[in-house]
Enzyme design. Structure first.
Site: not given
Ligand code: AMP
Length: 285
Positions: A40, A150, A152, A189
Site C-alpha cells: 500500500h 495495485g 496485485k 493484508s
C-alpha cells in the site's frame, strides 16, 4: 514526519481538496481497506510522483464481501495505518464509517460487465459490483485527478479502468507493480491469516505461477502449463484452486488451450491455503 489529516466525512475531504486545487495542486487518491503494508505504501509513493497531494482511503467495504466471507475478521487498525501513512508523507486519510458511505436507503449498484465476469467475478459474484460502486463513489467524493491501484489485484485494476472510462470520470488511473516478500509471496493484508506452516507453504504460489508463465512464454501449451501449476499447488498443500489461467492481458479474454503465439498474456491464480484465499498474477513473457 507529518501525520496525515484524518477526515471522516465527504464534506471535510472536499474542503481540503478544494483548497489544494485552488492552489493549483494535483490530487491523487489511493483506495484501500486498511491493514496497510509496504505494498500500500508503494502505491502512496507512486501517487506522490503524479500529484502534489495524496489521499489514502481506508474503508472495509461491506458491499464487496459475501455473507460467508471474512468481513468481520478482516484486519483493522487505524492508528497503525495512520502511523505508516505519516512515514511516507501521505497528506490525508479518509476513513469514513459505513453510514457516511452508504446512507440509509442507499440503492445504487455500479455493475461492470465483460472484464468483471470471469476469474474473481465467477468465484465471488458479489465482489466487483461492490468494488465498482465504492470506487466510483471515492472518485466522485475525492474529485482526484489521479488514482493508483495495485497490479496485485489485476482484474480489479482492469474493472476500475473500464468503469472510469465508461462513466466519463475524469481521473487518470495508474497501475503499480506488486510488492513481494523476499521469498516472492505477494504482500497482502490477508497473509496475516496464515499460520507459520502455511506461510512457508505459500511460496509455492508465486513459484508455480512463475514457472507456468515462463513455460508459456517459451512456447508451451497453455492448458499444460496451467495443469502443472495446479498440481504444484496441490503438492505444496494448497486445497481448492479456484483458477490458474493465462488470459489476454487487457480484456482478460480466454487464450489457449495451445501456445500463446503473439498474444499478450497475464497469468492469474487464486487458491486456498487452509482457510485463507490467496491471489496473484504476473505478465507472461
Ligand atoms: P486492499 O486494501 O488490499 O484491498 O488493497 C488496496 C490497494 O492496494 C489495491 O489497489 C491493491 O491492489 C493494492 N495492493 C495490495 N497489495 C499489494 C501489493 N502487494 N503490491 C502492490 N499493491 C498492492
Amino acid at each position: 514526519m507529518t501525520s496525515p489529516i484524518i477526515v471522516r466525512t465527504v464534506a471535510e475531504m472536499r474542503e481540503h481538496v478544494r483548497a489544494w486545487k485552488a492552489a493549483g495542486q494535483r490530487v491523487a487518491v489511493v483506495p484501500t481497506m486498511g491493514a496497510l503494508h509496504e505494498g500500500h505504501l508503494s502505491l502512496v509513493r507512486l501517487a506522490q510522483q503524479h500529484a502534489e497531494r495524496v489521499i489514502a482511503t481506508v474503508f472495509v467495504n461491506p458491499k464487496q464481501f459475501a455473507p460467508h466471507e471474512d468481513f468481520d475478521a478482516y484486519p483493522r487498525g487505524e492508528a497503525a495505518d495512520a502511523e505508516k501513512l505519516a512515514l511516507v508523507g501521505c497528506d490525508l486519510l479518509f476513513a469514513p464509517n459505513a453510514t457516511e458511505m452508504y446512507a440509509p436507503g442507499f440503492s445504487t449498484l455500479v455493475s461492470v460487465s465483460g472484464v468483471s465476469e470471469p476469474l474473481e467475478g465467477a468465484a465471488r459474484p458479489q465482489f466487483f459490483g461492490g468494488v465498482a460502486t465504492v470506487v466510483a463513489k471515492l472518485f466522485i467524493q475525492s474529485q482526484a485527478d489521479v488514482a493508483v491501484f495495485g497490479e496485485k489485484d489485476y482484474q480489479q485494476l482492469q474493472v476500475v479502468r473500464r468503469m472510469a472510462r465508461d462513466l466519463d470520470i475524469p481521473v487518470e488511473i495508474i497501475g503499480a507493480p506488486t510488492a513481494r516478500a523476499e521469498d516472492g509471496l505477494a504482500l497482502s493484508s490477508r497473509n496475516a491469516y496464515l499460520s507459520a506452516e502455511e506461510r512457508a507453504a505459500a511460496v509455492a504460489l508465486p513459484t508455480a505461477m512463475k514457472a507456468a508463465a515462463a513455460a508459456v512464454a517459451q512456447g508451451a501449451r497453455i492448458d499444460e502449463a496451467e495443469r502443472s501449476a495446479v498440481e504444484a499447488l496441490k503438492a505444496a498443500g494448497f486445497g481448492q484452486v479456484d483458477y490458474v489461467e493465462v488470459r489476454e492481458a487487457s480484456d482478460l479474454s480466454r487464450l489457449g488451450p495451445g501456445p500463446i503465439g503473439d498474444a499478450t498474456g497475464r497469468i492469474l491464480v487464486a487458491a486456498w491455503l487452509g482457510k485463507t484465499r490467496l491471489i496473484d498474477n504476473m505478465a507472461v513473457g
